[in-house]
Motif scaffolding. Structure first.
Motif, PDB file in Angstrom:
ATOM      1  N   LYS A 218       0.849  -1.264   0.027  1.00 35.14           N
ATOM      2  CA  LYS A 218      -0.070   0.072  -0.034  1.00 35.14           C
ATOM      3  C   LYS A 218       0.822   1.271   0.061  1.00 35.14           C
ATOM      4  O   LYS A 218       0.536   2.329  -0.684  1.00 35.14           O
ATOM      5  N   GLY A 220       3.598   1.656  -1.453  1.00 32.43           N
ATOM      6  CA  GLY A 220       4.546   1.544  -2.620  1.00 32.43           C
ATOM      7  C   GLY A 220       5.383   0.830  -2.942  1.00 32.43           C
ATOM      8  O   GLY A 220       6.271   0.497  -3.739  1.00 32.43           O
ATOM      9  N   ASP A 222       7.585  -2.855  -3.386  1.00 36.25           N
ATOM     10  CA  ASP A 222       7.518  -4.016  -4.279  1.00 36.25           C
ATOM     11  C   ASP A 222       6.845  -5.562  -3.979  1.00 36.25           C
ATOM     12  O   ASP A 222       7.177  -5.882  -2.783  1.00 36.25           O
ATOM     13  N   GLU A 258       3.457  -4.894  -9.525  1.00 37.72           N
ATOM     14  CA  GLU A 258       3.713  -3.561  -9.360  1.00 37.72           C
ATOM     15  C   GLU A 258       2.754  -2.994  -8.128  1.00 37.72           C
ATOM     16  O   GLU A 258       1.705  -3.334  -8.297  1.00 37.72           O
ATOM     17  N   ALA A 259       3.447  -2.239  -7.181  1.00 37.73           N
ATOM     18  CA  ALA A 259       2.409  -1.487  -6.312  1.00 37.73           C
ATOM     19  C   ALA A 259       1.589  -0.298  -7.138  1.00 37.73           C
ATOM     20  O   ALA A 259       1.852  -0.198  -8.325  1.00 37.73           O
ATOM     21  N   GLY A 260       0.308  -0.193  -6.562  1.00 49.75           N
ATOM     22  CA  GLY A 260      -0.553   0.867  -7.181  1.00 49.75           C
ATOM     23  C   GLY A 260      -1.644   0.194  -8.219  1.00 49.75           C
ATOM     24  O   GLY A 260      -2.562   0.882  -8.650  1.00 49.75           O
ATOM     25  N   THR A 261      -1.364  -1.118  -8.376  1.00 48.72           N
ATOM     26  CA  THR A 261      -2.902  -1.594  -9.126  1.00 48.72           C
ATOM     27  C   THR A 261      -3.700  -2.323  -7.869  1.00 48.72           C
ATOM     28  O   THR A 261      -3.330  -2.931  -6.745  1.00 48.72           O
TER      29      THR A 261
END
Ligand code: AMP
Length: 283
Positions: A218, A220, A222, A258-261
């Motif tokens: 959350k 960011g 990996d 990847e973070a953010g999805t």
């Protein structure tokens, strides 16, 4: 005092009760379980009460979803206590069939779900989801409820059920309920009964590690590093082995790199003979 639920033991009797209620214009919710009921199950019954006029809980330890060497024989069977607990949440009927009723002589049908069923628990418990899907197809098509409710504790199971009900045009709305946890975060599970007091202390590490991985992703971080760290922490805490910790897409269950999805952190680990699972959303 709420009434005890009606106990129904055959598919024919289940259909007859549902038909009576339908004639009176009532709607029906179904909550499938394997019994040994705890507050997680009861939370689903309460959700069901808010969704339909009548609630049916099923209690069936389904042999088709256990592999060789798994805990089918020793799985807790506590029908009298379960029925008493169902009465406290005003469930109308408990469907408690025998294995012979669900799988009569000559039974030869299998259900197989591709992709969603191949990863996570599917990779570690061959045949488990096919066996689960088989019984859930039978329960849904026997009761034909308006809505059927399943816990996010078994998140992969919930996604698989959404998939095959759509694929097979089973006209039932599938609803998920949130994970109920102990005060320290351990997800409630019928299998927690297997844990010794010492193992119970260790068991919380699964939830703690997955939640920390969730927090890292959350923020960011990996996803594969966060998963590796969680695997290490679970073993350091005293689990014997980790089946998996993975960050996956909440609908396709594809690996998230990847973070953010959109994502969810899933884990399964073994403590002595007991296998525990848990998951946390990255929201
Ligand atoms: P089981 O009896 O373990 O097959 O579980 C029956 C239903 O209860 C499934 O839909 C599970 O996902 C759900 N369930 C089990 N544990 C929990 C929990 N801690 N919180 C919410 N739902 C749960």
């Amino acid at each position: 005092m709420p009434n005890d639920p009606i106990i129904i033991r055959t598919v024919a009797d289940l259909r007859a009760h549902v038909a009576d209620w339908r004639r009176d214009g009532q709607t029906i919710a179904l909550v499938p379980t394997m019994g040994a009921l705890h507050d997680g199950h009861l939370s689903l019954m309460r959700l069901a009460k808010g969704q339909a006029d009548r609630v049916i809980a099923s209690i069936f330890v389904n042999p088709a979803q256990f592999g060789p060497g798994e805990d089918y024989e020793r799985y807790p069977r506590t029908e009298a206590e379960d029925v008493a607990r169902l009465a406290t949440v005003d469930v109308d009927a408990a469907f408690v069939p025998t294995a012979r009723e669900m799988y009569p002589e000559g039974f030869a049908t299998r259900v197989h779900i591709e992709r969603l069923g191949d990863v996570l628990c599917g990779a570690h418990r061959p045949g488990h989801f096919d066996g689960m899907a088989l019984v859930v197809v039978k329960l849904l098509t026997s009761a034909l409820p308006d809505v059927a409710i399943f816990g996010e504790k078994d998140y992969q199971q919930l996604q698989i059920i959404r998939r095959f009900t759509a694929d097979l045009n089973i006209p039932v709305r599938i609803m998920g309920g949130p994970i109920e946890r102990e005060a320290d975060g351990l997800a409630l599970s019928s299998r927690n009964r297997y844990l010794s007091p010492e193992q119970r202390q260790i068991a919380v590490a699964l939830s703690v590690a997955l939640k920390a991985a969730r927090d890292a992703v959350k923020a960011g971080g990996d996803p594969s590093e966060a998963s590796a760290k969680a695997r290490e922490d679970i073993v350091k805490a005293g689990f014997d082995s980790v089946d998996y910790v993975e960050v996956r897409d909440p609908s396709s269950l594809e690996l998230v790199t990847e973070a953010g999805t959109p994502a969810r952190v899933f884990g399964a680990a073994r403590l002595g003979p007991t296998r525990l699972i848990d998951n946390w959303p990255v929201d």
